[in-house]
Motif scaffolding. Structure first.
Motif, PDB file in Angstrom:
ATOM      1  N   PRO A 295      18.990  62.931  52.618  1.00  0.00           N
ATOM      2  CA  PRO A 295      18.949  63.543  53.947  1.00  0.00           C
ATOM      3  C   PRO A 295      17.745  64.476  54.155  1.00  0.00           C
ATOM      4  O   PRO A 295      17.883  65.616  54.581  1.00  0.00           O
ATOM      5  CB  PRO A 295      20.268  64.325  54.022  1.00  0.00           C
ATOM      6  CG  PRO A 295      20.584  64.629  52.609  1.00  0.00           C
ATOM      7  CD  PRO A 295      20.012  63.538  51.761  1.00  0.00           C
ATOM      8  N   GLU A 296      16.566  63.995  53.831  1.00  0.00           N
ATOM      9  CA  GLU A 296      15.352  64.789  54.079  1.00  0.00           C
ATOM     10  C   GLU A 296      14.159  63.852  54.252  1.00  0.00           C
ATOM     11  O   GLU A 296      14.150  62.733  53.739  1.00  0.00           O
ATOM     12  CB  GLU A 296      15.077  65.765  52.925  1.00  0.00           C
ATOM     13  CG  GLU A 296      14.731  65.094  51.624  1.00  0.00           C
ATOM     14  CD  GLU A 296      14.135  66.033  50.567  1.00  0.00           C
ATOM     15  OE1 GLU A 296      14.177  67.258  50.735  1.00  0.00           O
ATOM     16  OE2 GLU A 296      13.615  65.497  49.562  1.00  0.00           O
TER      17      GLU A 296
ATOM     18  N   ASN B 142      23.001  60.496  59.977  1.00  0.00           N
ATOM     19  CA  ASN B 142      23.807  59.667  60.868  1.00  0.00           C
ATOM     20  C   ASN B 142      23.206  59.414  62.233  1.00  0.00           C
ATOM     21  O   ASN B 142      23.683  58.589  62.987  1.00  0.00           O
ATOM     22  CB  ASN B 142      25.187  60.305  61.085  1.00  0.00           C
ATOM     23  CG  ASN B 142      25.890  60.463  59.758  1.00  0.00           C
ATOM     24  OD1 ASN B 142      25.842  59.563  58.944  1.00  0.00           O
ATOM     25  ND2 ASN B 142      26.483  61.627  59.555  1.00  0.00           N
ATOM     26  N   THR B 143      22.169  60.171  62.555  1.00  0.00           N
ATOM     27  CA  THR B 143      21.700  60.088  63.940  1.00  0.00           C
ATOM     28  C   THR B 143      20.465  59.228  64.128  1.00  0.00           C
ATOM     29  O   THR B 143      19.935  59.141  65.215  1.00  0.00           O
ATOM     30  CB  THR B 143      21.404  61.490  64.501  1.00  0.00           C
ATOM     31  OG1 THR B 143      20.505  62.125  63.610  1.00  0.00           O
ATOM     32  CG2 THR B 143      22.675  62.295  64.651  1.00  0.00           C
TER      33      THR B 143
ATOM     34  N   GLU C  82      14.955  68.858  56.250  1.00  0.00           N
ATOM     35  CA  GLU C  82      16.252  68.172  56.237  1.00  0.00           C
ATOM     36  C   GLU C  82      16.443  67.388  57.513  1.00  0.00           C
ATOM     37  O   GLU C  82      16.030  67.834  58.582  1.00  0.00           O
ATOM     38  CB  GLU C  82      17.382  69.196  56.121  1.00  0.00           C
ATOM     39  CG  GLU C  82      17.572  69.669  54.706  1.00  0.00           C
ATOM     40  CD  GLU C  82      18.734  70.630  54.575  1.00  0.00           C
ATOM     41  OE1 GLU C  82      19.631  70.619  55.438  1.00  0.00           O
ATOM     42  OE2 GLU C  82      18.705  71.405  53.606  1.00  0.00           O
TER      43      GLU C  82
ATOM     44  N   ASP D 104      19.376  64.618  59.636  1.00  0.00           N
ATOM     45  CA  ASP D 104      20.751  64.143  59.691  1.00  0.00           C
ATOM     46  C   ASP D 104      20.745  62.639  59.474  1.00  0.00           C
ATOM     47  O   ASP D 104      20.121  61.898  60.227  1.00  0.00           O
ATOM     48  CB  ASP D 104      21.321  64.512  61.069  1.00  0.00           C
ATOM     49  CG  ASP D 104      22.818  64.288  61.112  1.00  0.00           C
ATOM     50  OD1 ASP D 104      23.300  63.460  60.313  1.00  0.00           O
ATOM     51  OD2 ASP D 104      23.481  64.927  61.944  1.00  0.00           O
TER      52      ASP D 104
ATOM     53  N   LEU E 251      17.764  62.190  67.781  1.00  0.00           N
ATOM     54  CA  LEU E 251      19.103  62.372  68.343  1.00  0.00           C
ATOM     55  C   LEU E 251      19.344  61.477  69.547  1.00  0.00           C
ATOM     56  O   LEU E 251      20.413  60.919  69.730  1.00  0.00           O
ATOM     57  CB  LEU E 251      19.252  63.823  68.786  1.00  0.00           C
ATOM     58  CG  LEU E 251      19.684  64.796  67.699  1.00  0.00           C
ATOM     59  CD1 LEU E 251      19.574  66.211  68.209  1.00  0.00           C
ATOM     60  CD2 LEU E 251      21.106  64.475  67.251  1.00  0.00           C
TER      61      LEU E 251
END
Ligand SMILES: Nc1nc2c(ncn2[C@@H]2O[C@H](COP(=O)(O)OP(=O)(O)OP(=O)(O)O)[C@@H](O)[C@H]2O)c(=O)[nH]1
Length: 392
Positions: free
Chosen positions: A335-336, A241-242, A237, A239, A246
């Motif tokens: 999301p993966e 949005n990032t 998985e 994210d 990160l």
């Protein structure tokens, strides 16, 4: 890649039905047409997504909608007798918009295991597009007749199709699950894997242009040459949005941090490729000796990079010893990040060797087996007569 899917028998119909559901959920657009063929009326009625007009009942004159009771020879006979009924349904498909046929069947029962090879042979005579099989092997605890059917069906199915992709229920059994609930989960695992592989060849208009997208011809080339295929899969998985890592969100100016992000992305991809190839395959086997392979990396495009895919591809070349390993990405907004690996032309498969042995031994005690099969059929027709009378 656009497919015309034909599910033969109960397992085949349920899996194709689930592919339609997968298409709806993910918008992958791989199922151009879906047909279910069965000798059991109740099985056809239990499907959810395949249109009514694409559900074909065969063998009515012989088994009156009750199924063939795991009699694989009867399954083959009714398929041959009623092949025109199946062809009528196929005639309604715009086959010029289809890249290949996919015939899906459980190989342990009667209708699918006997009928799927008959249909594959018929399709190959008529059409020039490839005809692939997706065959499901029974659990070893299902009994002798199922194993024997699978042994027989395997031999003919693999000969009639351009490539036989195999899923072995035996390696995917869940403990503590009801049989039906277990199949639901297993079928989801099947469509997820094959959905990503075939979906990769469908990335097109309106979608983000990827670095090295897989197209249908790469899937077809990997499957050409025939034989048996298995699929490996691993996912993680992420994210949405990032972005690729990160750090990119917090450092405006790139530089060293961008490199760090790229390294993270590359490392994630290479470790997913290893997990997919060395983890549980749809048909467990030694990957060394695989003739051809295709690696597909699916995920949001900011999590995919050429370096990772290239490294994964090289690693696969070394592990399989194959000189024909293709690789590419499949950008999609889920999301993966997932790695799906098609290993085509695998040779060292313990389950298949055992099945071949069973087929040889069966020649020696064919009378016992025929009797078991006949009893099975009688029992089933009697049961069905009690339970299913209102349907007819
Ligand atoms: N993966 C998966 N396997 C299934 C499913 N349903 C049945 N099977 C397997 O398929 C085999 C039986 O094949 P079926 O498709 O039920 O049989 P059929 O082709 O309809 O033939 P008959 O029932 O004998 O007329 C069994 O060995 C099961 O292991 C399913 O939904 N998913």
């Amino acid at each position: 890649m656009k497919l015309a899917m034909i599910g033969f028998g109960q397992a085949g119909g349920k899996i194709v039905d689930r592919f339609l559901d997968y298409d709806d959920r993910t918008g992958s657009g791989i199922v151009r047409a879906a047909i279910a063929v069965n000798s059991a009326k109740a099985d056809l009625m239990g499907l959810k997504n395949i249109p009514q007009e694409n559900r074909v009942l065969i063998g009515q004159a012989r088994v009156k909608g009750h199924g063939v009771g795991a009699d694989n020879e009867l399954g083959a006979e009714v398929a041959e007798e009623d092949i025109d009924e199946v062809q009528n349904a196929i005639d309604a498909i715009p086959t010029h918009e289809v890249d290949a046929f996919l015939v899906v069947a459980g190989m342990g029962g009667g209708t699918g295991s006997g009928g799927a090879p008959v249909l594959a042979k018929h399709l190959k005579r008529i059409y020039t597009i490839p005809v692939y099989g997706l065959g499901v092997l029974p659990g070893t605890d299902e009994g002798g007749i199922y194993t024997l059917n699978a042994a027989r069906s395997f031999q003919t199915f693999v000969r009639e199709v351009d490539n036989l992709m195999v899923f072995d229920n035996d390696s995917w059994r869940q403990t503590g699950e009801s049989v039906e609930g277990g199949y639901e989960q297993i079928n989801e695992e099947i469509v997820r894997r094959f959905g990503i592989l075939f979906g990769a060849g469908e990335v097109g208009d309106g979608q983000e242009v990827a670095e090295s997208v897989v197209d249908s011809s790469e899937i077809i080339n990997t499957l050409s040459g025939g034989g048996v295929s298995t699929v490996g899969f691993a996912s993680e998985e992420v994210d949405m949005n990032t972005g690729g890592g990160l750090l990119s969100r917090f450092t405006g100016d790139g530089g060293g941090d961008d490199n760090l992000d790229a390294a993270n992305t590359t490392n994630r991809i290479t470790s997913l490729v290893r997990k997919a190839a060395l983890g549980r395959l749809t048909l467990p086997c030694e990957i060394e000796g695989t003739e051809r392979a295709l690696l597909v990396l699916a995920g949001p495009s900011e999590y995919l990079n050429r370096k990772g895919i290239e490294r994964g591809r090289k690693w696969l070349e070394e592990e399989t010893g194959s000189m024909e390993v293709r690789g590419g990405d499949y950008p999609r907004e889920e999301p993966e990040v997932a790695a799906a690996i098609l290993l085509s032309g695998v040779t060292n498969v313990p389950r298949i060797k055992r099945l071949q042995q069973v087929a040889i031994e069966a020649q020696d005690n064919i009378d016992d087996i025929q009797q078991e099969s006949e009893e099975n059929l009688e029992e089933l027709v009697e049961d069905d007569e009690d339970e299913l009378e209102p349907l007819f």
